[in-house]
Design a protein around this motif. Structure first.
Motif, PDB file in Angstrom:
ATOM      1  N   GLN A  87      52.320  44.009  39.280  1.00 58.51           N
ATOM      2  CA  GLN A  87      51.403  42.894  39.526  1.00 58.51           C
ATOM      3  C   GLN A  87      49.957  43.230  39.196  1.00 58.51           C
ATOM      4  O   GLN A  87      49.156  42.341  38.942  1.00 58.51           O
ATOM      5  N   CYS A  88      49.637  44.500  39.212  1.00 61.13           N
ATOM      6  CA  CYS A  88      48.237  44.879  39.023  1.00 61.13           C
ATOM      7  C   CYS A  88      48.143  46.264  38.410  1.00 61.13           C
ATOM      8  O   CYS A  88      48.967  47.144  38.693  1.00 61.13           O
ATOM      9  N   GLY A  89      47.131  46.446  37.567  1.00 56.67           N
ATOM     10  CA  GLY A  89      46.844  47.753  36.992  1.00 56.67           C
ATOM     11  C   GLY A  89      45.415  48.153  37.297  1.00 56.67           C
ATOM     12  O   GLY A  89      44.577  47.316  37.662  1.00 56.67           O
ATOM     13  N   ILE A  90      45.120  49.431  37.151  1.00 53.05           N
ATOM     14  CA  ILE A  90      43.771  49.953  37.384  1.00 53.05           C
ATOM     15  C   ILE A  90      43.375  50.750  36.143  1.00 53.05           C
ATOM     16  O   ILE A  90      44.090  51.654  35.710  1.00 53.05           O
ATOM     17  N   ALA A  91      42.248  50.399  35.566  1.00 52.25           N
ATOM     18  CA  ALA A  91      41.746  51.119  34.390  1.00 52.25           C
ATOM     19  C   ALA A  91      40.274  51.443  34.614  1.00 52.25           C
ATOM     20  O   ALA A  91      39.523  50.640  35.172  1.00 52.25           O
ATOM     21  N   PRO A 100      49.842  40.856  35.408  1.00 51.11           N
ATOM     22  CA  PRO A 100      48.961  39.684  35.489  1.00 51.11           C
ATOM     23  C   PRO A 100      47.475  40.016  35.607  1.00 51.11           C
ATOM     24  O   PRO A 100      46.639  39.299  35.081  1.00 51.11           O
ATOM     25  N   TYR A 101      47.137  41.121  36.325  1.00 48.91           N
ATOM     26  CA  TYR A 101      45.737  41.432  36.559  1.00 48.91           C
ATOM     27  C   TYR A 101      45.488  42.933  36.411  1.00 48.91           C
ATOM     28  O   TYR A 101      46.331  43.752  36.776  1.00 48.91           O
ATOM     29  N   THR A 102      44.325  43.250  35.871  1.00 50.49           N
ATOM     30  CA  THR A 102      43.901  44.642  35.743  1.00 50.49           C
ATOM     31  C   THR A 102      42.511  44.795  36.342  1.00 50.49           C
ATOM     32  O   THR A 102      41.599  44.013  36.028  1.00 50.49           O
ATOM     33  N   LEU A 103      42.353  45.771  37.214  1.00 49.76           N
ATOM     34  CA  LEU A 103      41.049  46.092  37.787  1.00 49.76           C
ATOM     35  C   LEU A 103      40.334  47.059  36.854  1.00 49.76           C
ATOM     36  O   LEU A 103      40.860  48.124  36.526  1.00 49.76           O
ATOM     37  N   VAL A 105      39.048  43.376  47.220  1.00 49.54           N
ATOM     38  CA  VAL A 105      40.172  43.476  46.283  1.00 49.54           C
ATOM     39  C   VAL A 105      41.521  43.109  46.892  1.00 49.54           C
ATOM     40  O   VAL A 105      42.218  42.216  46.382  1.00 49.54           O
ATOM     41  N   PRO A 106      41.971  43.757  47.971  1.00 48.57           N
ATOM     42  CA  PRO A 106      43.339  43.471  48.425  1.00 48.57           C
ATOM     43  C   PRO A 106      43.537  42.028  48.874  1.00 48.57           C
ATOM     44  O   PRO A 106      44.508  41.370  48.481  1.00 48.57           O
ATOM     45  N   ASP A 107      42.607  41.514  49.695  1.00 52.53           N
ATOM     46  CA  ASP A 107      42.757  40.143  50.186  1.00 52.53           C
ATOM     47  C   ASP A 107      42.667  39.134  49.053  1.00 52.53           C
ATOM     48  O   ASP A 107      43.389  38.128  49.039  1.00 52.53           O
ATOM     49  N   TYR A 108      41.788  39.372  48.105  1.00 52.81           N
ATOM     50  CA  TYR A 108      41.619  38.463  46.978  1.00 52.81           C
ATOM     51  C   TYR A 108      42.900  38.394  46.154  1.00 52.81           C
ATOM     52  O   TYR A 108      43.375  37.314  45.790  1.00 52.81           O
ATOM     53  N   LEU A 109      43.488  39.551  45.855  1.00 48.51           N
ATOM     54  CA  LEU A 109      44.720  39.578  45.065  1.00 48.51           C
ATOM     55  C   LEU A 109      45.895  38.983  45.831  1.00 48.51           C
ATOM     56  O   LEU A 109      46.705  38.244  45.272  1.00 48.51           O
ATOM     57  N   ASN A 117      45.836  36.722  48.039  1.00 49.68           N
ATOM     58  CA  ASN A 117      45.676  35.266  48.055  1.00 49.68           C
ATOM     59  C   ASN A 117      46.124  34.647  46.741  1.00 49.68           C
ATOM     60  O   ASN A 117      46.749  33.573  46.703  1.00 49.68           O
ATOM     61  N   ILE A 118      45.854  35.341  45.629  1.00 55.85           N
ATOM     62  CA  ILE A 118      46.292  34.852  44.314  1.00 55.85           C
ATOM     63  C   ILE A 118      47.815  34.834  44.240  1.00 55.85           C
ATOM     64  O   ILE A 118      48.409  33.862  43.775  1.00 55.85           O
ATOM     65  N   PHE A 119      48.455  35.883  44.695  1.00 59.85           N
ATOM     66  CA  PHE A 119      49.909  35.992  44.548  1.00 59.85           C
ATOM     67  C   PHE A 119      50.679  35.113  45.536  1.00 59.85           C
ATOM     68  O   PHE A 119      51.875  34.960  45.406  1.00 59.85           O
TER      69      PHE A 119
END
Length: 362
Positions: free
Chosen positions: A257-261, A319-322, A352-356, A358-360
């Motif tokens: 669901q999420c990546g970190i770069a 879907p999302y990358t930080l 970050v965690p709450d925002y993501l 909420n999206i999912f």
């Protein structure tokens, strides 16, 4: 090279599935992760069902038209009915739902997209009042189509197609439809079979939930071949006509669901950036979000490397990358990039965690 051929190559290079020499397909590691999530969504659908576990059989589903409508005469169906009465007596009323998984070497006839055996069939039996059988059958068709459209990047490709009955079948006793996913003129896949069958004999009688009168129910059976349906949804996510080679998977079903770069410019701050990446990784995992495999984050030396990594994430359907930088160490701000829009918005690390999450949820 055709449009779909390019999609097949992209999905194979990304580790989702590959085409074998005999025109069959085979799921790879990322494809299996996606299939597991699809199975979980199926298990949570219609939560009042009686779950009867997993069986290993070749008789539950057959490629022949006649046996598709004769499942009620099999020992497996009879044993499941007895299991319902004995283990779930409160649900042994009409209407009721039974669910079970079946590992089988008998595959559904999908010439365009066939997974090699063995395959897993997700089977739902809806036992309904015979006088409301057609009403339930039409409602289930509509619900099933909407379910598939919800996970698609192109909902218009799904349609309900009547299934031609074999000559031996009595039209008064059975009906069938297939939910088809179409890929233009190049092919189509039946992602779900729905069959309505009238039962005969007194062995399957149940009380009517409203009147308590004993009756012989009709059965609406749904069959989803998990691996083939998985490949169809993956192909759907790749066949979108955009210029970029991204995989538009539904956010709920995306294996990651999420990546970190992180863009690392100053070697003196490399250690701090790694620690920050590890911290965000831990926060996201604690929140229950699925991160990319491996270490869970990527450190890049320049903008070109960062772009290359983001493109790879898009092809994995993330879907999302930080996007972190040395600036994040100073003010706590980072970029949240969307796979679908290819745009990024600025958010604070504490959000970050709450925002993501909420999206999912939506």
């Amino acid at each position: 090279m055709s449009r779909l051929s390019r999609c097949f190559r992209c999905l194979e290079s990304a580790g989702f599935f590959r085409v074998l020499d005999d025109s069959h397909v085979e799921l790879l590691s990322h494809g299996h992760a996606y299939a597991d999530l699809l199975k979980q969504q199926w298990l949570s659908l219609r939560p009042l069902s009686a779950h009867l576990g997993t069986s290993h059989s070749t008789e539950a589903v057959s490629s022949t038209h006649l046996q598709r409508f004769s499942f009620s005469r099999t020992e497996l169906f009879r044993s499941h009915f007895q299991q319902l009465v004995q283990e779930h007596p409160r649900k042994a009323k009409c209407p009721t739902l039974l669910k079970h998984l079946c590992t089988s070497y008998s595959c559904q006839p999908n010439p365009f997209l066939r997974h090699k055996a063995p395959v897993t069939h997700l089977i739902t039996d809806f036992l309904v009042e015979p006088y409301r059988a057609l009403e339930h059958f039409y409602n289930m068709q509509r619900e099933s189509k909407i379910w598939w459209m919800r996970y698609s990047s192109n909902p218009s490709r799904y349609r309900i197609v009547p299934h031609e009955l074999p000559e031996e079948a009595d039209a008064k006793d059975c009906q069938g439809i297939d939910i088809i996913s179409s890929y233009g003129k190049e092919g189509r896949v039946a992602v779900e079979q729905l069959s309505l069958v009238m039962l005969h004999g007194d062995d399957f009688r149940l009380p009517d939930a409203r009147t308590d009168q004993s009756l012989l129910p009709a059965v609406i059976r749904s069959v989803i071949e998990l691996e083939t349906a998985t490949c169809a949804l993956l192909l759907d996510g790749c066949d979108h006509g955009r210029e970029t080679q991204s995989l538009l998977l539904n956010r709920v079903l995306a294996p990651y669901q999420c990546g970190i770069a992180c863009l690392e410019v100053d070697p003196a701050q490399a250690g701090d950036l790694r620690d920050l990446c590890l911290h965000i990784k831990d926060v996201l995992q604690r929140a229950g979000l699925r991160l990319c495999q491996g270490v869970g984050y990527a450190l890049t030396k320049d903008a070109s490397q960062l772009t290359e990594h983001v493109d790879e994430s898009d092809m994995l359907g993330v879907p999302y990358t930080l996007l972190l930088s040395e600036q994040t160490l100073q003010n706590g701000l980072l970029q949240l990039r969307s796979r679908d829009t290819r745009l990024a918005e600025t958010i604070h690390i504490s959000d970050v965690p709450d925002y993501l999450l909420n999206i999912f949820k939506h």
